[in-house]
Design a protein around this motif. Structure first.
Motif, PDB file in Angstrom:
ATOM      1  N   TYR A 119      15.599 100.875  62.270  1.00  0.00           N
ATOM      2  CA  TYR A 119      16.979 101.163  62.653  1.00  0.00           C
ATOM      3  C   TYR A 119      17.116 101.348  64.152  1.00  0.00           C
ATOM      4  CZ  TYR A 119      18.591 101.248  57.918  1.00  0.00           C
ATOM      5  OH  TYR A 119      18.917 100.877  56.655  1.00  0.00           O
ATOM      6  N   GLU A 120      16.127 101.950  64.777  1.00  0.00           N
ATOM      7  CA  GLU A 120      16.171 102.076  66.235  1.00  0.00           C
ATOM      8  C   GLU A 120      16.108 100.702  66.885  1.00  0.00           C
ATOM      9  OE1 GLU A 120      13.038 104.755  67.370  1.00  0.00           O
ATOM     10  OE2 GLU A 120      14.105 106.502  66.610  1.00  0.00           O
ATOM     11  N   CYS A 121      15.299  99.818  66.323  1.00  0.00           N
ATOM     12  CA  CYS A 121      15.164  98.475  66.872  1.00  0.00           C
ATOM     13  C   CYS A 121      16.436  97.652  66.665  1.00  0.00           C
ATOM     14  CB  CYS A 121      13.962  97.762  66.252  1.00  0.00           C
ATOM     15  SG  CYS A 121      12.382  98.476  66.760  1.00  0.00           S
ATOM     16  N   MET A 122      17.215  97.984  65.647  1.00  0.00           N
ATOM     17  CA  MET A 122      18.467  97.255  65.428  1.00  0.00           C
ATOM     18  C   MET A 122      19.437  97.470  66.575  1.00  0.00           C
ATOM     19  SD  MET A 122      19.093  97.435  61.305  1.00  0.00           S
ATOM     20  CE  MET A 122      20.667  96.574  61.365  1.00  0.00           C
ATOM     21  N   ASP A 123      19.186  98.497  67.387  1.00  0.00           N
ATOM     22  CA  ASP A 123      19.974  98.732  68.602  1.00  0.00           C
ATOM     23  C   ASP A 123      19.924  97.520  69.531  1.00  0.00           C
ATOM     24  OD1 ASP A 123      21.609 100.736  69.426  1.00  0.00           O
ATOM     25  OD2 ASP A 123      20.017 102.086  70.048  1.00  0.00           O
ATOM     26  N   SER A 124      18.825  96.785  69.470  1.00  0.00           N
ATOM     27  CA  SER A 124      18.640  95.623  70.334  1.00  0.00           C
ATOM     28  C   SER A 124      19.396  94.394  69.832  1.00  0.00           C
ATOM     29  CB  SER A 124      17.153  95.276  70.439  1.00  0.00           C
ATOM     30  OG  SER A 124      16.445  96.369  70.957  1.00  0.00           O
ATOM     31  N   CYS A 125      19.864  94.446  68.599  1.00  0.00           N
ATOM     32  CA  CYS A 125      20.592  93.315  68.008  1.00  0.00           C
ATOM     33  C   CYS A 125      22.070  93.388  68.390  1.00  0.00           C
ATOM     34  CB  CYS A 125      20.493  93.355  66.480  1.00  0.00           C
ATOM     35  SG  CYS A 125      18.861  93.038  65.827  1.00  0.00           S
ATOM     36  N   THR A 126      22.702  92.233  68.360  1.00  0.00           N
ATOM     37  CA  THR A 126      24.151  92.206  68.546  1.00  0.00           C
ATOM     38  C   THR A 126      24.806  92.711  67.268  1.00  0.00           C
ATOM     39  OG1 THR A 126      24.408  89.976  67.638  1.00  0.00           O
ATOM     40  CG2 THR A 126      23.947  90.148  70.029  1.00  0.00           C
ATOM     41  N   THR A 127      26.082  92.997  67.330  1.00  0.00           N
ATOM     42  CA  THR A 127      26.813  93.444  66.143  1.00  0.00           C
ATOM     43  C   THR A 127      26.742  92.390  65.044  1.00  0.00           C
ATOM     44  OG1 THR A 127      28.302  94.756  67.508  1.00  0.00           O
ATOM     45  CG2 THR A 127      29.054  94.237  65.288  1.00  0.00           C
ATOM     46  N   ASP A 128      26.907  91.120  65.404  1.00  0.00           N
ATOM     47  CA  ASP A 128      26.823  90.042  64.418  1.00  0.00           C
ATOM     48  C   ASP A 128      25.447  90.005  63.758  1.00  0.00           C
ATOM     49  OD1 ASP A 128      29.423  89.279  64.921  1.00  0.00           O
ATOM     50  OD2 ASP A 128      28.895  87.505  66.103  1.00  0.00           O
ATOM     51  N   GLN A 129      24.406  90.164  64.561  1.00  0.00           N
ATOM     52  CA  GLN A 129      23.054  90.157  64.006  1.00  0.00           C
ATOM     53  C   GLN A 129      22.857  91.331  63.045  1.00  0.00           C
ATOM     54  OE1 GLN A 129      20.816  90.145  67.668  1.00  0.00           O
ATOM     55  NE2 GLN A 129      20.725  87.909  67.766  1.00  0.00           N
ATOM     56  N   ARG A 130      23.355  92.517  63.403  1.00  0.00           N
ATOM     57  CA  ARG A 130      23.243  93.678  62.514  1.00  0.00           C
ATOM     58  C   ARG A 130      23.973  93.424  61.199  1.00  0.00           C
ATOM     59  NH1 ARG A 130      23.469  96.661  67.315  1.00  0.00           N
ATOM     60  NH2 ARG A 130      25.719  96.737  67.260  1.00  0.00           N
ATOM     61  N   LEU A 131      25.182  92.861  61.284  1.00  0.00           N
ATOM     62  CA  LEU A 131      25.936  92.565  60.063  1.00  0.00           C
ATOM     63  C   LEU A 131      25.154  91.635  59.147  1.00  0.00           C
ATOM     64  CD1 LEU A 131      29.566  92.087  61.423  1.00  0.00           C
ATOM     65  CD2 LEU A 131      28.842  93.764  59.727  1.00  0.00           C
ATOM     66  N   VAL A 132      24.569  90.599  59.712  1.00  0.00           N
ATOM     67  CA  VAL A 132      23.812  89.636  58.911  1.00  0.00           C
ATOM     68  C   VAL A 132      22.580  90.301  58.300  1.00  0.00           C
ATOM     69  CG1 VAL A 132      22.414  87.523  59.010  1.00  0.00           C
ATOM     70  CG2 VAL A 132      24.665  87.575  60.085  1.00  0.00           C
ATOM     71  N   VAL A 133      21.854  91.081  59.075  1.00  0.00           N
ATOM     72  CA  VAL A 133      20.662  91.762  58.556  1.00  0.00           C
ATOM     73  C   VAL A 133      21.046  92.686  57.404  1.00  0.00           C
ATOM     74  CG1 VAL A 133      18.886  93.492  59.106  1.00  0.00           C
ATOM     75  CG2 VAL A 133      19.272  91.562  60.649  1.00  0.00           C
ATOM     76  N   ILE A 134      22.098  93.464  57.581  1.00  0.00           N
ATOM     77  CA  ILE A 134      22.525  94.389  56.533  1.00  0.00           C
ATOM     78  C   ILE A 134      22.950  93.628  55.280  1.00  0.00           C
ATOM     79  CG2 ILE A 134      24.297  96.081  55.885  1.00  0.00           C
ATOM     80  CD1 ILE A 134      24.172  97.016  58.885  1.00  0.00           C
ATOM     81  N   MET A 135      23.753  92.598  55.454  1.00  0.00           N
ATOM     82  CA  MET A 135      24.231  91.840  54.290  1.00  0.00           C
ATOM     83  C   MET A 135      23.107  91.094  53.582  1.00  0.00           C
ATOM     84  SD  MET A 135      27.870  90.320  55.453  1.00  0.00           S
ATOM     85  CE  MET A 135      29.146  91.380  56.075  1.00  0.00           C
ATOM     86  N   ARG A 136      22.236  90.464  54.346  1.00  0.00           N
ATOM     87  CA  ARG A 136      21.188  89.634  53.746  1.00  0.00           C
ATOM     88  C   ARG A 136      20.045  90.462  53.170  1.00  0.00           C
ATOM     89  NH1 ARG A 136      20.346  85.917  51.852  1.00  0.00           N
ATOM     90  NH2 ARG A 136      18.704  84.891  52.984  1.00  0.00           N
ATOM     91  N   TYR A 137      19.576  91.470  53.898  1.00  0.00           N
ATOM     92  CA  TYR A 137      18.351  92.149  53.495  1.00  0.00           C
ATOM     93  C   TYR A 137      18.577  93.505  52.835  1.00  0.00           C
ATOM     94  CZ  TYR A 137      16.245  88.414  56.076  1.00  0.00           C
ATOM     95  OH  TYR A 137      15.886  87.172  56.504  1.00  0.00           O
ATOM     96  N   ILE A 138      19.667  94.151  53.150  1.00  0.00           N
ATOM     97  CA  ILE A 138      19.915  95.447  52.535  1.00  0.00           C
ATOM     98  C   ILE A 138      20.831  95.280  51.321  1.00  0.00           C
ATOM     99  CG2 ILE A 138      20.894  97.754  52.889  1.00  0.00           C
ATOM    100  CD1 ILE A 138      19.906  97.469  55.841  1.00  0.00           C
ATOM    101  N   GLN A 139      21.896  94.505  51.486  1.00  0.00           N
ATOM    102  CA  GLN A 139      22.812  94.272  50.369  1.00  0.00           C
ATOM    103  C   GLN A 139      22.406  93.062  49.525  1.00  0.00           C
ATOM    104  OE1 GLN A 139      25.173  96.340  49.382  1.00  0.00           O
ATOM    105  NE2 GLN A 139      24.501  97.683  51.031  1.00  0.00           N
ATOM    106  N   GLU A 140      21.435  92.303  50.005  1.00  0.00           N
ATOM    107  CA  GLU A 140      20.876  91.155  49.291  1.00  0.00           C
ATOM    108  C   GLU A 140      21.913  90.100  48.920  1.00  0.00           C
ATOM    109  OE1 GLU A 140      18.668  92.896  46.048  1.00  0.00           O
ATOM    110  OE2 GLU A 140      17.088  93.594  47.402  1.00  0.00           O
ATOM    111  N   LEU A 141      22.857  89.853  49.830  1.00  0.00           N
ATOM    112  CA  LEU A 141      23.808  88.773  49.631  1.00  0.00           C
ATOM    113  C   LEU A 141      23.127  87.452  49.990  1.00  0.00           C
ATOM    114  CD1 LEU A 141      27.096  90.218  51.211  1.00  0.00           C
ATOM    115  CD2 LEU A 141      26.440  90.190  48.810  1.00  0.00           C
ATOM    116  N   SER A 142      23.542  86.397  49.348  1.00  0.00           N
ATOM    117  CA  SER A 142      23.000  85.080  49.667  1.00  0.00           C
ATOM    118  C   SER A 142      23.558  84.625  51.015  1.00  0.00           C
ATOM    119  CB  SER A 142      23.382  84.070  48.584  1.00  0.00           C
ATOM    120  OG  SER A 142      24.786  83.827  48.636  1.00  0.00           O
ATOM    121  N   ILE A 143      22.997  83.547  51.530  1.00  0.00           N
ATOM    122  CA  ILE A 143      23.513  82.985  52.784  1.00  0.00           C
ATOM    123  C   ILE A 143      24.961  82.558  52.586  1.00  0.00           C
ATOM    124  CG2 ILE A 143      23.319  80.994  54.346  1.00  0.00           C
ATOM    125  CD1 ILE A 143      20.266  81.376  54.183  1.00  0.00           C
TER     126      ILE A 143
END
Length: 190
Positions: A119-143
């Motif tokens: 989560y600290e490293c996610m600080d280095s990501c853009t907002t769009d990148q964080r949204l994609v990471v959360i949706m894809r890997y945490i919420q497990e949405l498909s592409i």
């Protein structure tokens, strides 16, 4: 209560029962504050109640709900003075879930530490990148589902995901290297 209200009430109850936990997790990962996530979740379901009649079924209910949640979160961040600070600074680590049934204490500590680092490293990501990471890997949405929620092409989701993973991998390596150097320094000083 007339027939239409009863139908809407049962639809709303089903949507809430089926998706409230996923929506709450999505929001808490974005805002990192339990109370704020609960408030935003209420706003999501208020919007669902107000707009369900206009839902045309062109997407799944799940992606429609995540789209609403994303928009509620964006509206929330627009109201805040510092978007980046608000996305990542508040998360109650004592309430985060560990997926293993009952691992040894050392394993729990290591998992929590790794999650904290991520989560600290996610600080280095853009907002769009964080949204994609959360949706894809945490919420497990498909592409495809992620693309639909964000209103992007699948190619943009893949590219953003690839860039986010690279940023996270590089930052995690940097953090681990620094922590290793700090540990060596402590050992040398003893």
């Amino acid at each position: 209560m007339n027939g239409e209200e009863r139908v809407m009430n049962s639809v709303f109850q089903r949507l809430y029962k089926d998706y409230q936990q996923d929506i709450f997790q999505f929001l808490i990962y974005l805002v990192r504050d339990r109370d704020t996530a609960e408030d935003l979740m209420q706003e999501v379901f208020i919007r669902v109640l107000k707009s369900y009649k206009s839902f045309q079924g062109k997407s799944s209910e799940k992606t429609w709900l995540f789209s609403i949640a994303k928009n509620v979160a964006i509206d929330h961040f627009r109201k805040q003075s510092t978007l980046k600070k608000r996305i990542l600074e508040h998360f109650d680590w004592s309430k985060s879930e560990i997926s293993a049934p009952s691992p040894p204490l050392q394993e729990i500590v290591e998992q929590k530490e790794e999650i904290r680092r991520l989560y600290e490293c996610m600080d280095s990501c853009t907002t769009d990148q964080r949204l994609v990471v959360i949706m894809r890997y945490i919420q497990e949405l498909s592409i495809a589902e992620t693309a639909e929620v964000l209103g992007w092409t699948e190619g943009k989701v893949k590219t953003t995901q690839h860039r986010a993973i690279k940023v996270l991998r590089d930052k995690m390596s940097e953090v681990e290297r620094k922590e290793g150097e700090k540990g060596e320094k402590i050992n040398l000083e003893r």
